[in-house]
Motif scaffolding. Sequence first.
Motif, short mmCIF file in Angstrom:
data_model
loop_
_atom_site.label_atom_id
_atom_site.label_comp_id
_atom_site.label_asym_id
_atom_site.label_seq_id
_atom_site.Cartn_x
_atom_site.Cartn_y
_atom_site.Cartn_z
N TYR A 49 0.83 -1.21 0.00
CA TYR A 49 0.00 0.00 0.00
C TYR A 49 0.86 1.25 0.00
CZ TYR A 49 -3.66 3.26 1.49
OH TYR A 49 -4.54 4.31 1.57
N TRP A 50 1.89 1.27 0.86
CA TRP A 50 2.79 2.42 0.90
C TRP A 50 3.49 2.61 -0.44
CZ3 TRP A 50 5.31 0.29 5.98
CH2 TRP A 50 4.40 0.45 7.03
N ALA A 51 3.85 1.52 -1.09
CA ALA A 51 4.54 1.62 -2.38
C ALA A 51 3.65 2.27 -3.42
CB ALA A 51 4.99 0.24 -2.85
N HIS A 52 2.36 1.93 -3.41
CA HIS A 52 1.43 2.53 -4.37
C HIS A 52 1.21 4.01 -4.06
CE1 HIS A 52 0.69 -1.63 -5.51
NE2 HIS A 52 0.10 -1.17 -6.60
N GLN A 53 1.13 4.36 -2.79
CA GLN A 53 1.01 5.77 -2.44
C GLN A 53 2.24 6.54 -2.91
OE1 GLN A 53 0.27 5.60 1.90
NE2 GLN A 53 -1.76 6.40 1.46
N HIS A 54 3.41 5.93 -2.73
CA HIS A 54 4.67 6.56 -3.14
C HIS A 54 4.74 6.71 -4.66
CE1 HIS A 54 8.99 7.38 -3.19
NE2 HIS A 54 9.13 6.41 -4.07
N ALA A 55 4.23 5.71 -5.38
CA ALA A 55 4.35 5.69 -6.84
C ALA A 55 3.36 6.60 -7.54
CB ALA A 55 4.17 4.26 -7.35
N PHE A 178 11.15 0.48 -2.74
CA PHE A 178 11.83 0.88 -1.50
C PHE A 178 13.25 0.33 -1.43
CE2 PHE A 178 7.30 0.87 0.15
CZ PHE A 178 7.18 2.26 0.09
N ALA A 179 13.77 -0.21 -2.53
CA ALA A 179 15.13 -0.74 -2.53
C ALA A 179 16.15 0.37 -2.32
CB ALA A 179 15.41 -1.47 -3.84
N LEU A 180 17.20 0.05 -1.58
CA LEU A 180 18.28 1.00 -1.33
C LEU A 180 19.29 0.99 -2.47
CD1 LEU A 180 19.07 0.36 2.45
CD2 LEU A 180 17.96 2.36 1.48
N ALA A 354 11.35 -0.64 -14.09
CA ALA A 354 10.14 -1.09 -14.79
C ALA A 354 8.89 -0.73 -14.00
CB ALA A 354 10.21 -2.60 -15.02
N ILE A 355 8.94 -0.87 -12.68
CA ILE A 355 7.78 -0.51 -11.85
C ILE A 355 7.54 1.00 -11.93
CG2 ILE A 355 6.85 -0.49 -9.50
CD1 ILE A 355 8.83 -2.94 -9.02
N SER A 356 8.60 1.78 -11.93
CA SER A 356 8.47 3.23 -12.06
C SER A 356 7.83 3.60 -13.39
CB SER A 356 9.83 3.91 -11.93
OG SER A 356 10.38 3.71 -10.63
N ALA A 357 8.21 2.89 -14.46
CA ALA A 357 7.61 3.15 -15.78
C ALA A 357 6.12 2.83 -15.75
CB ALA A 357 8.32 2.33 -16.85
N ALA A 358 5.76 1.70 -15.11
CA ALA A 358 4.34 1.35 -14.98
C ALA A 358 3.60 2.41 -14.18
CB ALA A 358 4.21 -0.01 -14.31
#
Length: 368
Positions: A49-55, A178-180, A354-358
């Motif tokens: 959920y946090w990842a989708h909010q961030h994206a 969230f990868a470093l 790739a996730i950022s592009a999506a």
Amino acid sequence: MTGSLRKMASRIVTYAHDSVRISTAEVGTAVYVGPRVPGNLNLGDNLLYWAHQHALPDIPLRQVHTLPALLGPGIVRRRQLRGTVLGGGTLIGSPGFRRGLESALALLPEHPVVNLGTGVDDPAMPSVGTPGDSSELRAWIPLLRAMPKVWVRGPLSRDLLRTAGIDAQVSGDPVLLFALDADLHDRPAVGRIGINLGITGNQWQRNPADLVRAVVAYGHLMQERGLQVVLISVWDSDDPITASVAAELGCPAVLAAELRTVGTMRRVLKDIDLLVAQKLHAVVGAACVATPSIALEYRPKCRDFQESVGTGRWTLRTSETTAAALAAMTGQLYEEREATIKTLIEQVTMRRAAISAAAFEAYDILNG
């Protein structure tokens, strides 16, 4: 109150809660179909959920599990919702999340549905239902065809959908956002391994107690070799088994309440040489800090993720897990640890792009 009455009462409360959440949503909100958060001590659900909010910046997400039919399309249109986001996790092929998406489509006719990287429940060993029954996955096909593009977690998910006639593309697990980047190459071994176990429904290993015994025996073997062991829980429902195994091994345990933030997750999983994990998002979290994992594949989704980041060979099906097999794989992974860390850094970086592009595509679609 009988079990069925309690279940019905809980569902009514859920519908009422979701009704309030949607009817009071601010203008420009998107509906998020996925596991229920916040207030949930399931680290994987929260991270997704946090990842989708961030994206999707500037697009508030109003998260519901199942949208109630009590709301009419007129109410939703007045609130000017942007559309629906199908969240992360193994949702495609799940009857509960299918009902949530069907409700969203009914309430938001002609509004877009987007996703960033959703897993597909393999009918060979689904989260619920009878293994080998592909009827639920087939029921998803019309819903997926209503989406401009379908992004999935890994190659197994992609192949399942392509066989069903959906040209899905692999992006990756959204938690990899969230990868470093820094300080991951210089990772000398410290002589400490993490172990994650949990409860689950359908799994390749039909007797969970056998798996626990095998992992306890493995833990003792590692301690005899001079390694420190730490038990790590990523869901509060897994805390009792985590504490029990830690007590048997006489080692520390990190319980779910201690892993409430991305920062804490990174610190705990970066502080070990490798992780042996049953729960998927323990493995995903470890990949975020390039910590190699041996995934205990209780369902195909674990291998799906490992294949997506180039570490599929470090996967052991729960039905084949023994202390000796785990010990042998651990020894081999220690020998190849430096190369595996390099692979993780390269592959996770590619997946994150790739996730950022999506996410960019989804953002444009939701903004019309």
